[in-house]
Design a protein around this motif. Structure first.
Motif, PDB file in Angstrom:
ATOM      1  N   GLY A  34       5.052  -2.868  19.819  1.00  0.00           N
ATOM      2  CA  GLY A  34       6.451  -3.260  19.879  1.00  0.00           C
ATOM      3  C   GLY A  34       7.023  -3.955  18.669  1.00  0.00           C
ATOM      4  N   ALA A  35       6.236  -4.152  17.611  1.00  0.00           N
ATOM      5  CA  ALA A  35       6.729  -4.876  16.439  1.00  0.00           C
ATOM      6  C   ALA A  35       7.344  -3.936  15.417  1.00  0.00           C
ATOM      7  CB  ALA A  35       5.596  -5.649  15.779  1.00  0.00           C
ATOM      8  N   ASP A  36       8.352  -4.414  14.709  1.00  0.00           N
ATOM      9  CA  ASP A  36       8.779  -3.795  13.462  1.00  0.00           C
ATOM     10  C   ASP A  36       7.854  -4.333  12.368  1.00  0.00           C
ATOM     11  OD1 ASP A  36      10.917  -2.388  14.643  1.00  0.00           O
ATOM     12  OD2 ASP A  36      12.200  -4.154  14.491  1.00  0.00           O
ATOM     13  N   VAL A  37       7.670  -3.564  11.302  1.00  0.00           N
ATOM     14  CA  VAL A  37       6.583  -3.878  10.382  1.00  0.00           C
ATOM     15  C   VAL A  37       7.035  -3.836   8.920  1.00  0.00           C
ATOM     16  CG1 VAL A  37       4.225  -3.310   9.713  1.00  0.00           C
ATOM     17  CG2 VAL A  37       4.982  -2.817  12.034  1.00  0.00           C
ATOM     18  N   ILE A  38       6.559  -4.808   8.154  1.00  0.00           N
ATOM     19  CA  ILE A  38       6.691  -4.826   6.703  1.00  0.00           C
ATOM     20  C   ILE A  38       5.314  -4.511   6.139  1.00  0.00           C
ATOM     21  CG2 ILE A  38       7.253  -6.213   4.672  1.00  0.00           C
ATOM     22  CD1 ILE A  38       8.815  -8.084   6.688  1.00  0.00           C
ATOM     23  N   VAL A  39       5.215  -3.477   5.326  1.00  0.00           N
ATOM     24  CA  VAL A  39       3.915  -3.067   4.784  1.00  0.00           C
ATOM     25  C   VAL A  39       3.968  -3.122   3.266  1.00  0.00           C
ATOM     26  CG1 VAL A  39       3.234  -1.685   6.763  1.00  0.00           C
ATOM     27  CG2 VAL A  39       4.579  -0.616   4.968  1.00  0.00           C
ATOM     28  N   VAL A  40       2.978  -3.786   2.678  1.00  0.00           N
ATOM     29  CA  VAL A  40       2.928  -3.903   1.220  1.00  0.00           C
ATOM     30  C   VAL A  40       1.532  -3.551   0.721  1.00  0.00           C
ATOM     31  CG1 VAL A  40       4.687  -5.711   1.250  1.00  0.00           C
ATOM     32  CG2 VAL A  40       2.283  -6.347   1.155  1.00  0.00           C
ATOM     33  N   ASP A  41       1.477  -3.052  -0.494  1.00  0.00           N
ATOM     34  CA  ASP A  41       0.193  -2.725  -1.128  1.00  0.00           C
ATOM     35  C   ASP A  41       0.426  -2.664  -2.629  1.00  0.00           C
ATOM     36  OD1 ASP A  41      -2.409  -1.366  -1.801  1.00  0.00           O
ATOM     37  OD2 ASP A  41      -2.501  -1.208   0.389  1.00  0.00           O
ATOM     38  N   SER A  42      -0.627  -2.931  -3.403  1.00  0.00           N
ATOM     39  CA  SER A  42      -0.475  -2.938  -4.864  1.00  0.00           C
ATOM     40  C   SER A  42      -0.407  -1.529  -5.441  1.00  0.00           C
ATOM     41  CB  SER A  42      -1.645  -3.684  -5.509  1.00  0.00           C
ATOM     42  OG  SER A  42      -2.849  -2.952  -5.378  1.00  0.00           O
ATOM     43  N   LEU A  43      -1.152  -0.586  -4.845  1.00  0.00           N
ATOM     44  CA  LEU A  43      -1.188   0.809  -5.319  1.00  0.00           C
ATOM     45  C   LEU A  43      -1.623   0.892  -6.781  1.00  0.00           C
ATOM     46  CD1 LEU A  43       2.144   2.069  -3.700  1.00  0.00           C
ATOM     47  CD2 LEU A  43      -0.126   1.811  -2.645  1.00  0.00           C
ATOM     48  N   THR A  44      -2.472  -0.038  -7.178  1.00  0.00           N
ATOM     49  CA  THR A  44      -2.919  -0.117  -8.573  1.00  0.00           C
ATOM     50  C   THR A  44      -4.431  -0.274  -8.621  1.00  0.00           C
ATOM     51  OG1 THR A  44      -0.849  -1.204  -9.194  1.00  0.00           O
ATOM     52  CG2 THR A  44      -2.683  -1.370 -10.749  1.00  0.00           C
ATOM     53  N   ASP A  45      -5.097   0.582  -9.387  1.00  0.00           N
ATOM     54  CA  ASP A  45      -6.542   0.493  -9.495  1.00  0.00           C
ATOM     55  C   ASP A  45      -6.961  -0.809 -10.178  1.00  0.00           C
ATOM     56  OD1 ASP A  45      -7.068   2.862  -8.196  1.00  0.00           O
ATOM     57  OD2 ASP A  45      -7.253   4.045 -10.024  1.00  0.00           O
ATOM     58  N   VAL A  46      -8.159  -1.268  -9.821  1.00  0.00           N
ATOM     59  CA  VAL A  46      -8.700  -2.519 -10.360  1.00  0.00           C
ATOM     60  C   VAL A  46      -9.872  -2.189 -11.278  1.00  0.00           C
ATOM     61  CG1 VAL A  46      -9.807  -4.711  -9.799  1.00  0.00           C
ATOM     62  CG2 VAL A  46      -8.009  -3.789  -8.298  1.00  0.00           C
ATOM     63  N   PRO A  47      -9.812  -2.582 -12.547  1.00  0.00           N
ATOM     64  CA  PRO A  47     -10.933  -2.314 -13.460  1.00  0.00           C
ATOM     65  C   PRO A  47     -12.236  -2.877 -12.909  1.00  0.00           C
ATOM     66  CG  PRO A  47      -9.015  -3.061 -14.691  1.00  0.00           C
ATOM     67  CD  PRO A  47      -8.686  -3.260 -13.237  1.00  0.00           C
ATOM     68  N   GLY A  48     -13.277  -2.070 -12.954  1.00  0.00           N
ATOM     69  CA  GLY A  48     -14.584  -2.502 -12.475  1.00  0.00           C
ATOM     70  C   GLY A  48     -14.895  -2.061 -11.065  1.00  0.00           C
ATOM     71  N   ALA A  49     -13.882  -1.752 -10.283  1.00  0.00           N
ATOM     72  CA  ALA A  49     -14.114  -1.302  -8.909  1.00  0.00           C
ATOM     73  C   ALA A  49     -14.638   0.124  -8.918  1.00  0.00           C
ATOM     74  CB  ALA A  49     -12.823  -1.381  -8.100  1.00  0.00           C
ATOM     75  N   ALA A  50     -15.614   0.399  -8.065  1.00  0.00           N
ATOM     76  CA  ALA A  50     -16.240   1.725  -8.030  1.00  0.00           C
ATOM     77  C   ALA A  50     -15.547   2.653  -7.042  1.00  0.00           C
ATOM     78  CB  ALA A  50     -17.714   1.589  -7.660  1.00  0.00           C
ATOM     79  N   TYR A  51     -14.381   2.283  -6.595  1.00  0.00           N
ATOM     80  CA  TYR A  51     -13.612   3.116  -5.672  1.00  0.00           C
ATOM     81  C   TYR A  51     -12.137   3.013  -6.049  1.00  0.00           C
ATOM     82  CZ  TYR A  51     -12.558  -1.372  -3.440  1.00  0.00           C
ATOM     83  OH  TYR A  51     -12.155  -2.667  -3.206  1.00  0.00           O
TER      84      TYR A  51
END
Length: 273
Positions: A34-51
């Protein structure tokens, strides 16, 4: 189309790291209830991450899933490390949806490695995202919860926030610190009717856990350490995001109205061993 229960009907929830994985699961389930939702994400790769980090297409998929439930959704690309950008995004979204009641501080990264492999850049990126990012999320959302007369903040912890999981020292440091932030803020925000809690999952089936190849190598080289750190008491290797969402929903709902400053372990008994 709301759940027949509508356990958070009429509320507005914010979820960080919402483009996929646990974040998407939380956003969609909160909308189902029943909630309305605010969704956020960086959508930016992180150096060093293997995924790879989530993409714009991933975030759009979350948006479509919420819209399919006939709930309102506001999506923003913003990194939780960017305090001013996060504040602006949250303020704009809350102005559009009218209020804020629930906050899921979920965004996080994990870059494993032995202690002598961890670079200053990996250390800083992990703490900036997993600890400072949670602080930023609480700092920019708390004024809206105060104005709403109360609310619930749910932070995504980890078994690494409970015990000294090897081969991921920056992650362990950040998740332990997150617990302290949540407990302190539960006390400070309590007079405003705002609850702050932490959910501690064990390994969850997400893209993040698929990118832990280096950790698997280290475990194979140190089997005793691996067994102590990563064995669950229950016969399950990894949990599903929806199983963590069940706990998040409980803490977001009025069913937990008197629960604050707690650490809820959804870890298949991992930290009990």
């Amino acid at each position: 189309m709301e759940s027949r229960w509508g356990r958070i009907a009429g509320k507005v929830a914010l979820v960080t790291g919402a483009a996929r994985g646990q974040g998407r699961s939380h956003a969609v389930r909160l909308a189902e209830e029943g909630a309305d939702v605010i969704v956020v994400d960086s959508l930016t790769d992180v150096p060093g991450a293997a995924y790879p980090m989530a993409t714009a297409a991933d975030l759009e998929q979350t948006v479509k899933a919420v819209e399919a439930l006939d709930r309102r959704v506001v999506a923003r690309q913003v990194d939780v490390r960017d305090l001013d950008g996060l504040r602006a995004a949250v303020d704009e979204a809350v102005a559009e949806l009218g209020r804020l009641d629930v906050v899921c501080a979920n965004a996080g990264i994990c870059i494993p490695g032995a202690w002598d492999e961890i670079t200053p850049a990996v250390w800083q990126a992990t703490l900036d995202t997993n600890l400072t990012g949670v602080w930023h999320t609480i700092a920019v959302t708390a004024p809206h919860l105060v104005r709403a007369g109360g609310g619930s903040i749910v932070c995504t912890g980890s078994t690494a926030g409970v015990k000294g999981v090897p081969f991921m020292v920056p992650y362990v440091a950040a998740k332990h610190g997150l617990v302290g932030v949540a407990k302190a803020m539960a006390n400070e925000l309590g007079p405003h009717g705002i609850r702050v809690n932490v959910v501690h999952p064990s390994g969850v089936e997400t893209t993040m856990t698929e990118g832990l190849g280096r950790m698997m190598e280290l475990i194979s080289e140190n089997p005793a350490l691996g067994a102590a750190a990563f064995t669950n008491a229950l016969p399950v290797e990894r949990l599903q995001p929806s199983e963590i969402t069940d706990a998040v929903l409980f803490l977001a709902s009025d069913e937990s109205r008197h629960v604050t400053g707690t650490e809820l372990k959804v870890d298949a008994g991992n930290t009990n061993l």
